[in-house]
Design an enzyme around this catalytic site. Structure first.
Site, PDB file in Angstrom:
ATOM      1  N   ARG A  72       0.807  -1.742   0.351  1.00  0.00           N
ATOM      2  CA  ARG A  72      -0.527   0.262  -0.048  1.00  0.00           C
ATOM      3  C   ARG A  72       1.139   1.233   0.013  1.00  0.00           C
ATOM      4  O   ARG A  72       1.796   1.147   0.555  1.00  0.00           O
ATOM      5  CB  ARG A  72      -0.844   0.527   1.252  1.00  0.00           C
ATOM      6  CG  ARG A  72      -2.319  -0.789   1.431  1.00  0.00           C
ATOM      7  CD  ARG A  72      -2.802  -0.210   2.272  1.00  0.00           C
ATOM      8  NE  ARG A  72      -2.354  -1.132   3.276  1.00  0.00           N
ATOM      9  CZ  ARG A  72      -1.989  -0.174   4.484  1.00  0.00           C
ATOM     10  NH1 ARG A  72      -2.014   1.168   4.285  1.00  0.00           N
ATOM     11  NH2 ARG A  72      -1.379  -1.091   5.183  1.00  0.00           N
ATOM     12  N   TYR A 200      -2.003  -3.362  -6.386  1.00  0.00           N
ATOM     13  CA  TYR A 200      -1.972  -4.218  -5.488  1.00  0.00           C
ATOM     14  C   TYR A 200      -3.126  -3.671  -4.483  1.00  0.00           C
ATOM     15  O   TYR A 200      -3.357  -2.987  -4.689  1.00  0.00           O
ATOM     16  CB  TYR A 200      -0.760  -3.251  -5.101  1.00  0.00           C
ATOM     17  CG  TYR A 200      -0.341  -4.109  -2.931  1.00  0.00           C
ATOM     18  CD1 TYR A 200      -0.163  -5.464  -3.080  1.00  0.00           C
ATOM     19  CD2 TYR A 200      -1.169  -3.406  -1.808  1.00  0.00           C
ATOM     20  CE1 TYR A 200       0.064  -6.087  -2.079  1.00  0.00           C
ATOM     21  CE2 TYR A 200      -1.313  -3.899  -0.851  1.00  0.00           C
ATOM     22  CZ  TYR A 200       0.032  -5.010  -0.297  1.00  0.00           C
ATOM     23  OH  TYR A 200       0.005  -6.055   0.388  1.00  0.00           O
ATOM     24  N   GLY A 201      -2.779  -5.298  -3.905  1.00  0.00           N
ATOM     25  CA  GLY A 201      -4.521  -5.305  -3.338  1.00  0.00           C
ATOM     26  C   GLY A 201      -5.183  -3.794  -2.206  1.00  0.00           C
ATOM     27  O   GLY A 201      -5.801  -4.089  -3.207  1.00  0.00           O
ATOM     28  N   LYS A 209      -9.876  -2.136   1.787  1.00  0.00           N
ATOM     29  CA  LYS A 209      -9.338  -1.016   2.167  1.00  0.00           C
ATOM     30  C   LYS A 209     -10.279   0.038   2.108  1.00  0.00           C
ATOM     31  O   LYS A 209     -10.856   0.929   2.733  1.00  0.00           O
ATOM     32  CB  LYS A 209      -8.085  -0.995   2.856  1.00  0.00           C
ATOM     33  CG  LYS A 209      -7.454  -2.133   3.440  1.00  0.00           C
ATOM     34  CD  LYS A 209      -7.822  -2.339   3.896  1.00  0.00           C
ATOM     35  CE  LYS A 209      -7.621  -3.640   5.730  1.00  0.00           C
ATOM     36  NZ  LYS A 209      -5.971  -4.078   5.194  1.00  0.00           N
ATOM     37  N   HIS A 229     -10.673  -2.391  11.225  1.00  0.00           N
ATOM     38  CA  HIS A 229      -9.050  -3.367  10.672  1.00  0.00           C
ATOM     39  C   HIS A 229      -9.230  -4.040  12.054  1.00  0.00           C
ATOM     40  O   HIS A 229      -8.237  -3.810  12.641  1.00  0.00           O
ATOM     41  CB  HIS A 229      -7.983  -2.241  11.223  1.00  0.00           C
ATOM     42  CG  HIS A 229      -7.226  -2.678  10.174  1.00  0.00           C
ATOM     43  ND1 HIS A 229      -5.677  -2.665   9.787  1.00  0.00           N
ATOM     44  CD2 HIS A 229      -7.015  -3.974   9.265  1.00  0.00           C
ATOM     45  CE1 HIS A 229      -5.289  -3.474   9.972  1.00  0.00           C
ATOM     46  NE2 HIS A 229      -5.712  -4.438   8.698  1.00  0.00           N
ATOM     47  N   SER A 251      -1.148  -3.578   9.868  1.00  0.00           N
ATOM     48  CA  SER A 251      -0.429  -4.645   9.284  1.00  0.00           C
ATOM     49  C   SER A 251       0.289  -5.484   9.417  1.00  0.00           C
ATOM     50  O   SER A 251       1.177  -4.536   9.982  1.00  0.00           O
ATOM     51  CB  SER A 251      -0.661  -3.196   7.770  1.00  0.00           C
ATOM     52  OG  SER A 251      -1.932  -3.315   7.697  1.00  0.00           O
ATOM     53  N   ALA A 252       0.376  -6.224   8.891  1.00  0.00           N
ATOM     54  CA  ALA A 252       1.500  -6.954   9.108  1.00  0.00           C
ATOM     55  C   ALA A 252       1.308  -7.733  10.495  1.00  0.00           C
ATOM     56  O   ALA A 252       3.408  -7.675  10.603  1.00  0.00           O
ATOM     57  CB  ALA A 252       2.053  -7.054   8.157  1.00  0.00           C
ATOM     58  N   CYS A 253       0.723  -7.603  11.303  1.00  0.00           N
ATOM     59  CA  CYS A 253       0.801  -7.660  13.033  1.00  0.00           C
ATOM     60  C   CYS A 253       0.484  -8.676  13.377  1.00  0.00           C
ATOM     61  O   CYS A 253      -0.296  -8.677  14.924  1.00  0.00           O
ATOM     62  CB  CYS A 253       0.535  -6.166  13.938  1.00  0.00           C
ATOM     63  SG  CYS A 253       1.855  -4.714  13.572  1.00  0.00           S
ATOM     64  N   ASP A 276      -9.494  -9.803   9.018  1.00  0.00           N
ATOM     65  CA  ASP A 276      -8.271  -8.654   8.471  1.00  0.00           C
ATOM     66  C   ASP A 276      -9.836  -6.886   8.940  1.00  0.00           C
ATOM     67  O   ASP A 276      -9.231  -6.060   9.645  1.00  0.00           O
ATOM     68  CB  ASP A 276      -8.595  -7.853   6.933  1.00  0.00           C
ATOM     69  CG  ASP A 276      -7.766  -6.877   6.585  1.00  0.00           C
ATOM     70  OD1 ASP A 276      -6.659  -7.297   7.906  1.00  0.00           O
ATOM     71  OD2 ASP A 276      -7.650  -6.263   5.559  1.00  0.00           O
ATOM     72  N   ARG A 373       2.346 -11.992  -0.461  1.00  0.00           N
ATOM     73  CA  ARG A 373       0.732 -12.768   0.116  1.00  0.00           C
ATOM     74  C   ARG A 373       0.660 -13.976  -1.248  1.00  0.00           C
ATOM     75  O   ARG A 373       0.790 -14.051  -2.193  1.00  0.00           O
ATOM     76  CB  ARG A 373      -0.055 -11.496  -0.004  1.00  0.00           C
ATOM     77  CG  ARG A 373       0.586 -10.174   0.830  1.00  0.00           C
ATOM     78  CD  ARG A 373      -0.572  -8.957   1.205  1.00  0.00           C
ATOM     79  NE  ARG A 373      -0.119  -8.652   1.928  1.00  0.00           N
ATOM     80  CZ  ARG A 373      -1.099  -7.768   3.365  1.00  0.00           C
ATOM     81  NH1 ARG A 373      -1.854  -8.856   3.817  1.00  0.00           N
ATOM     82  NH2 ARG A 373      -0.273  -7.074   4.117  1.00  0.00           N
TER      83      ARG A 373
HETATM   84  P1  GTP Z   1      -1.965  -8.129   7.248  1.00  0.00           P
HETATM   85  O1  GTP Z   1      -2.946  -8.907   5.873  1.00  0.00           O
HETATM   86  O2  GTP Z   1      -1.307  -6.793   6.730  1.00  0.00           O
HETATM   87  O3  GTP Z   1      -3.439  -6.432   7.453  1.00  0.00           O
HETATM   88  O4  GTP Z   1      -1.556  -8.470   8.830  1.00  0.00           O
HETATM   89  P2  GTP Z   1      -2.046  -9.329   9.228  1.00  0.00           P
HETATM   90  O5  GTP Z   1      -1.895  -8.461  11.175  1.00  0.00           O
HETATM   91  O6  GTP Z   1      -3.232 -10.356   9.115  1.00  0.00           O
HETATM   92  O7  GTP Z   1      -1.298 -10.360  10.088  1.00  0.00           O
HETATM   93  P3  GTP Z   1      -0.245 -11.397   9.411  1.00  0.00           P
HETATM   94  O8  GTP Z   1      -1.116 -12.818  10.708  1.00  0.00           O
HETATM   95  O9  GTP Z   1      -0.027 -11.791   8.193  1.00  0.00           O
HETATM   96  O10 GTP Z   1       1.127 -11.827  10.389  1.00  0.00           O
HETATM   97  C1  GTP Z   1       2.539 -10.863   9.973  1.00  0.00           C
HETATM   98  C2  GTP Z   1       3.382 -11.441  10.636  1.00  0.00           C
HETATM   99  O11 GTP Z   1       3.416 -10.923  12.585  1.00  0.00           O
HETATM  100  C3  GTP Z   1       4.242 -12.847  10.296  1.00  0.00           C
HETATM  101  O12 GTP Z   1       5.425 -12.409   9.942  1.00  0.00           O
HETATM  102  C4  GTP Z   1       4.073 -13.537  11.430  1.00  0.00           C
HETATM  103  O13 GTP Z   1       4.470 -14.457  11.580  1.00  0.00           O
HETATM  104  C5  GTP Z   1       4.038 -12.882  12.579  1.00  0.00           C
HETATM  105  N1  GTP Z   1       3.195 -12.988  13.387  1.00  0.00           N
HETATM  106  C6  GTP Z   1       2.030 -13.167  13.946  1.00  0.00           C
HETATM  107  N2  GTP Z   1       1.722 -13.640  14.893  1.00  0.00           N
HETATM  108  C7  GTP Z   1       3.276 -13.649  15.870  1.00  0.00           C
HETATM  109  C8  GTP Z   1       3.098 -14.079  17.185  1.00  0.00           C
HETATM  110  O14 GTP Z   1       2.312 -14.263  18.214  1.00  0.00           O
HETATM  111  N3  GTP Z   1       4.580 -14.369  17.203  1.00  0.00           N
HETATM  112  C9  GTP Z   1       5.169 -13.821  16.590  1.00  0.00           C
HETATM  113  N4  GTP Z   1       7.054 -13.388  16.778  1.00  0.00           N
HETATM  114  N5  GTP Z   1       4.799 -13.015  15.176  1.00  0.00           N
HETATM  115  C10 GTP Z   1       4.012 -13.297  15.120  1.00  0.00           C
HETATM  116  C1  SPV Z   2      -3.098  -4.547   5.404  1.00  0.00           C
HETATM  117  O1  SPV Z   2      -2.131  -3.757   4.572  1.00  0.00           O
HETATM  118  O2  SPV Z   2      -3.342  -4.347   5.947  1.00  0.00           O
HETATM  119  C2  SPV Z   2      -4.089  -5.940   4.481  1.00  0.00           C
HETATM  120  C3  SPV Z   2      -3.026  -6.262   2.946  1.00  0.00           C
HETATM  121  O3  SPV Z   2      -4.874  -6.397   4.981  1.00  0.00           O
HETATM  122  S1  SPV Z   2      -4.135  -5.199   2.186  1.00  0.00           S
HETATM  123  O4  SPV Z   2      -5.822  -5.164   2.008  1.00  0.00           O
HETATM  124  O5  SPV Z   2      -3.347  -4.823   0.839  1.00  0.00           O
HETATM  125  O6  SPV Z   2      -4.969  -3.483   2.451  1.00  0.00           O
HETATM  126 MN    MN Z   3      -5.059  -5.370   6.866  1.00  0.00          MN
END
Ligand code: GTP
Ligand code: SPV
Ligand code: MN
Length: 587
Positions: A72, A200-201, A209, A229, A251-253, A276, A373
């Site tokens: 994004r 991109y997504g 989003k 979210h 995102s990605a947490c 999400d 992804r």
């Molecule tokens: P978006 O799709 O961007 O909204 O991301 P998300 O919040 O769904 O994150 P996702 O579950 O894909 O995890 C993102 C990253 O965090 C990955 O690299 C996971 O491996 C890492 N992760 C998720 N849960 C944990 C956890 O409990 N501990 C640790 N250390 N890493 C984690």
């Molecule tokens: C995020 O970035 O929080 C995602 C991926 O879930 S996207 O749909 O591209 O925003």
């Molecule tokens: Mn997200």
């Protein structure tokens, strides 16, 4: 001519596609579009889709994006309310007419030589009172196929819209992928998103989003609900009781991982409703009810494995008539399977990286893009909740806020009451990730994990949260979580993933008044004895660190929070400042 047909014709007059293709969401159509993506359409000279090994990953395809188009782009994302103050300091703003003029110029003839796909879809179950009928136009098969996975795309939506003009509109073109001509423009009052220059997504799947958070959050303010979210999940205890909770993380947490967690505690299991986005409404019973408007996962590939997220690996290998897409992962050439860092097993001999070049592990580059992804149907998920298609949604007993913080933030904290809990959500901060284009690992304030997604002034958003609470006779309890504390050597203390059920158990125990807690300046924290850590290899010192309040650190954090709140001036609700001041006094 219906309003929909007229609108499509107007957009075609501007963008000038060679062909217009009305999608019906059928299986044959998906097959046809994938054929087109393999044999005809190109992105940066490459086919849109490569067929992968269907024995290992049924019905799966690899997509390589334009190399500059991998995440994004918040700096070119605009919220075009008539007034700048309505968008707030949390958004980039452009006046609606100026934005449209700019977009008209960039879009003139942008689909020349291409096909315009008309995608009719629903966000939410068609029978849900909360669902919204939408239409997106796009000029790339990848987006059409992705939308068919992520939404309920059927031609019935066309009949539903019939002669109404108020359907949700999205106009998307990849243009020529020039990052300088990339814009994602939102017109909240018109329920319209206009995006150019990115496939991109979050920039291109406009139901996600752009509509379901940015525009829907504005609708929620007007209509008395919340678009968030958030994960939605059921936690089943050993007696068979299911407690539904939502969880907001940036995102990605960790949302996707949390949403389908495989419990390490016997007798507990998690049911996935969404990973999400949650739309939250006040039910007739005075509780908060949640639906997931989506039908698929657009998840982070790196580190996904049978160890971290077995249910996602099963989802990816399940195979139905929905295709599964891998975007910017690497390729195991000998097996013709997707590959990424952290996948199970040995590193294959022969890897092509996300750009399509042979990968040499000794060079220290990543084979899969860090924000690579997969896109997969939620109906392939083995932990899918039986309530997923319930048009009413599920009743929510707890709302969880989280973030990625190496320091300071305890493993889990509970808000003292609703007002204090809105403060808790509003003070969240998190380290930035690869999901958006910016420096990684920098702490930024990200209230309710909505900083990039709130379609209006966040001060008004906090006020809206406070108001919703007043209308709930049975408000959910509110918690904050942090899986990412590190020890003196920089390693994560908490094992995370399947072990996170231990924290969820404490949350359920609090909901059911089974355990007490310690009141602190920042909220309630667990007594160590109430957190089940049997069998975990964590030293007492580190466990205490996970639950401790570092007063000096929190005073510095308070300064940062204060600086953020001040950007909103007098619009910031007094109740939030009151809670802030109470916290500071107690520190
Ligand atoms: P978006 O799709 O961007 O909204 O991301 P998300 O919040 O769904 O994150 P996702 O579950 O894909 O995890 C993102 C990253 O965090 C990955 O690299 C996971 O491996 C890492 N992760 C998720 N849960 C944990 C956890 O409990 N501990 C640790 N250390 N890493 C984690
Ligand atoms: C995020 O970035 O929080 C995602 C991926 O879930 S996207 O749909 O591209 O925003
Ligand atoms: Mn997200």
């Amino acid at each position: 001519m219906t309003p929909l047909e007229r609108w499509v014709e107007e957009q075609a007059k501007l963008t000038k596609p060679d062909k217009i293709y009305w999608c019906d969401g059928s299986e044959e159509e998906a097959r046809r579009l994938i054929e087109i993506g393999i044999n005809e359409e190109k992105i940066a000279g490459n086919p849109v889709f490569y067929e992968l090994n269907h024995k290992a990953f049924p019905n799966s395809y690899l997509h390589r994006s334009h190399p500059t188009d991998v995440a994004r782009t918040e700096q070119v994302t605009f919220i075009c309310h008539p007034g700048k103050e309505t968008a707030g300091p949390n958004n980039n703003w452009m006046a609606p007419e100026e934005a449209k003029e700019k977009m008209r110029r960039l879009s003139d003839g942008c689909m020349r030589g291409r096909t315009m796909y008309v995608l009719p879809y629903m966000m939410g179950h068609p029978e849900s009172p909360y669902a919204k009928a939408c239409v997106q136009l796009t000029d790339v098969s990848y987006v059409a196929i992705s939308m068919r996975i992520m939404t309920r795309m059927t031609k019935d939506v066309v009949a539903k819209i019939a002669d109404r003009g108020d359907f949700v509109k999205g106009l998307h073109s990849v243009g020529d992928f020039d990052p300088n001509k990339r814009f994602i423009m939102h017109f909240p009052d018109e329920h319209f998103v206009w995006s150019i220059g990115s496939g991109y997504g979050g920039n291109a799947l406009l139901g996600k989003k752009c509509f379901s958070l940015r525009i829907a959050s504005w609708l929620g303010l007007k209509e008395g609900w919340l678009a968030e979210h958030m994960v939605i999940m059921g936690i089943e205890d050993p007696k068979g009781n299911v407690t539904y909770v939502t969880a907001a993380l940036p995102s990605a947490c960790g949302k996707t991982n949390l949403a389908m967690l495989e419990s390490s505690l016997p007798g507990y299991r998690v049911w996935t409703v969404g990973d999400d986005i949650a739309w939250l409404h006040i039910g007739p019973d005075g509780r908060l009810w949640a639906i997931n408007p989506e039908t698929g996962f657009f998840g982070v590939a790196p580190k996904t494995s049978m160890h971290t997220n077995p249910n996602m690996m099963r989802t990816l290998k399940k195979g139905t008539f929905y295709p599964t897409l891998f975007t910017n992962t690497a390729l195991d050439v000998d097996k013709n399977e997707p590959w990424w860092e952290g996948m199970d097993g040995d590193v294959p001999q022969n890897i092509v990286d996300w750009l399509g070049n042979p990968w040499d592990s000794s060079l220290g580059t990543k084979a899969a893009h860090p924000n690579s992804r997969f896109t997969a149907s939620i109906y392939q998920c083995p932990t899918l909740s039986p309530e997923f298609d319930n048009p009413k949604g599920v009743p929510i007993s707890a709302v969880i806020f989280g973030g990625k913080r190496m320091h300071l933030k305890p493993l889990v904290v509970e808000g003292l009451n609703w007002q204090n809990s809105v403060f808790l959500g509003s003070r969240m901060g998190s380290e930035t990730t690869a999901a958006a284009v910016h420096a990684e690992g920098v702490v930024r304030r990200d209230p309710m994990a909505m900083l990039p997604f709130c379609g209006y002034n966040m001060a008004d958003y906090f006020r809206h949260w406070l108001e919703i609470g007043k209308r709930l006779s049975k408000p959910p309890k509110v918690f904050s979580i942090n899986w990412f504390r590190t020890d003196d050597r920089g390693n994560y203390i908490w094992p995370g993933f399947r072990e996170n059920i231990r924290v969820l158990k404490w949350i359920v125990d609090r909901i059911n008044n089974n355990v007490g807690a310690k009141e602190t300046a920042i909220g309630y924290v667990p007594h160590l004895k109430d957190l089940n850590v049997d069998g975990l290899n964590i030293s007492k010192k580190n466990l205490e660190k996970l639950l401790a309040i570092d007063r000096e650190g929190w005073k510095r954090e308070a300064d940062d929070i204060e600086e953020f709140y001040k950007k909103f001036g007098s619009r910031m609700p007094k109740e939030i400042w009151d809670e802030f001041n109470k916290m500071k006094e107690k520190l």
